[in-house]
Design an enzyme around this catalytic site. Structure first.
Site, mmCIF file in Angstrom:
data_model
loop_
_atom_site.group_PDB
_atom_site.id
_atom_site.type_symbol
_atom_site.label_atom_id
_atom_site.label_comp_id
_atom_site.label_asym_id
_atom_site.label_seq_id
_atom_site.Cartn_x
_atom_site.Cartn_y
_atom_site.Cartn_z
ATOM 1 N N HIS A 43 0.866 -1.187 0.000
ATOM 2 C CA HIS A 43 0.000 0.000 0.000
ATOM 3 C C HIS A 43 0.897 1.229 0.000
ATOM 4 O O HIS A 43 1.185 1.805 1.060
ATOM 5 C CB HIS A 43 -0.910 -0.015 1.227
ATOM 6 C CG HIS A 43 -1.919 1.080 1.255
ATOM 7 N ND1 HIS A 43 -3.121 0.973 1.913
ATOM 8 C CD2 HIS A 43 -1.921 2.323 0.723
ATOM 9 C CE1 HIS A 43 -3.812 2.095 1.784
ATOM 10 N NE2 HIS A 43 -3.089 2.935 1.058
ATOM 11 N N GLU A 70 -2.658 -1.749 -3.266
ATOM 12 C CA GLU A 70 -3.834 -1.033 -2.784
ATOM 13 C C GLU A 70 -3.472 0.414 -2.489
ATOM 14 O O GLU A 70 -2.323 0.743 -2.195
ATOM 15 C CB GLU A 70 -4.417 -1.718 -1.546
ATOM 16 C CG GLU A 70 -3.534 -1.703 -0.322
ATOM 17 C CD GLU A 70 -4.195 -2.376 0.877
ATOM 18 O OE1 GLU A 70 -5.003 -3.305 0.675
ATOM 19 O OE2 GLU A 70 -3.902 -1.975 2.003
ATOM 20 N N HIS A 190 -8.297 -6.163 7.321
ATOM 21 C CA HIS A 190 -8.137 -5.130 8.350
ATOM 22 C C HIS A 190 -8.431 -5.731 9.719
ATOM 23 O O HIS A 190 -9.563 -6.065 10.043
ATOM 24 C CB HIS A 190 -9.022 -3.902 8.135
ATOM 25 C CG HIS A 190 -8.469 -2.688 8.843
ATOM 26 N ND1 HIS A 190 -7.607 -1.815 8.246
ATOM 27 C CD2 HIS A 190 -8.621 -2.245 10.120
ATOM 28 C CE1 HIS A 190 -7.258 -0.865 9.104
ATOM 29 N NE2 HIS A 190 -7.871 -1.109 10.249
#
Length: 237
Positions: A43, A70, A190
Site C-alpha cells: 500500500h 492497494e 483489516h
C-alpha cells in the site's frame, strides 16, 4: 481455497525507521512466498512512509504469486499501477495523511469516478477490487461500477469478536451473500488475526482472499515468519 496475501508495509516501516535496507523488503516478500503465502500486498502512500514507489517497481519482476497494490487512486497511484500491472488493484478511500484505512468507499456518491477507474484498470488486464463496508447499497454500487471484487473492511468484526463472535460476523455473512449474488469475488482485510481469522473463514468459506499485514508481522516477532504464515494458512484450511 482462500488465498493469504501478506501485506508487507510494516516491514518497510521498520526499514525506513533506521535507513539502509534492513530488513530487506524484497527478501521478506520472497520469503513469504516461500513459506506458503499465495500473494503479496503493498500500500504505497504519497509520503512513502512505508512502502516506496521504488519498492513496488522492484518487487513486480521478482514475485511468483499474486501481486496486489492497494491505495487511494490519485494520479500518481494510477500511473504506478498501470506501469507495474499487478494482478489486482484494491482501491481505498484514504486521505493522504491517514494512518491506516478506516472506512469503505461511498460507492454510490463516487460511482462515476469508480466506474471510470474500473474501465481503465480492466482495459489494462488488472483485476479490480473496491474496499467497502457491509452496507448492501455500497456493495451493489460497487457492482454497478464494474468491480471484479470487493474487499470487506473487517475492523468492526475484529472489535466485536471477543464479546460476541456470532454478532460480529453476522453482517459480514450477509454482505458476503450479497456480493456473491451480484457475481463479484470477495476479499477481506483489516485487523484479521490468529485470534479471529478461523471463525471468520468458517462463516464465509467462499472468501477468495484475505490481506493481512499488521497482525501477521506482529505475530512473526514472536513465532518467526515461517511459522506465522503456516498458522494463518491453517486458519484458512
Amino acid at each position: 481455497m482462500t488465498k493469504l496475501s501478506v501485506n508487507i508495509n510494516k516491514v518497510a516501516t521498520l526499514r525506513n525507521a533506521r535507513g539502509g535496507n534492513n530488513p530487506d523488503v524484497e527478501k521478506v516478500a520472497l520469503d513469504c512466498e516461500r513459506f506458503g503465502a499465495e500473494g503479496i500486498t503493498v500500500h504505497p502512500r504519497p509520503d512513502e512512509r512505508h512502502i516506496r514507489y521504488a519498492d513496488v517497481y522492484a518487487l513486480r519482476p521478482l514475485l511468483k504469486t499474486e501481486f496486489n497494490i492497494e491505495g487511494y487512486p490519485s494520479k500518481e497511484f494510477i500511473d504506478l499501477v498501470l506501469k507495474v500491472k499487478p494482478h489486482q488493484v484494491t482501491l481505498v478511500p484514504d486521505a493522504p495523511d491517514q494512518i491506516t484505512s478506516n472506512a469503505g468507499w461511498d460507492t454510490k456518491t463516487n460511482q462515476s469516478f469508480l466506474a471510470d477507474l474500473m474501465e481503465t484498470f480492466g482495459n489494462a488486464g488488472i483485476r479490480t477490487s473496491i474496499f467497502v463496508g457491509t452496507d448492501a447499497e455500497m456493495i451493489e454500487y460497487a457492482a454497478k461500477a464494474g468491480a471484479d471484487r470487493v474487499e470487506l473492511y473487517t475492523e468492526p468484526y475484529a472489535s466485536l469478536y471477543l464479546e460476541s463472535p456470532e454478532a460480529a460476523v453476522a453482517p459480514f455473512v450477509e454482505a458476503a451473500k450479497i456480493t456473491r449474488s451480484l457475481g463479484m469475488g470477495l476479499n477481506a482485510g483489516h485487523d484479521l488475526s490468529l485470534v479471529n481469522l478461523k471463525y471468520f473463514h468458517e462463516s464465509i468459506p467462499w472468501l477468495d482472499e484475505v490481506s493481512i499485514g499488521h497482525a501477521l508481522i506482529c505475530d512473526a516477532l514472536y513465532l518467526g515468519l515461517e511459522k506465522t504464515i503456516k498458522e494463518y494458512k491453517t486458519c484458512l484450511h
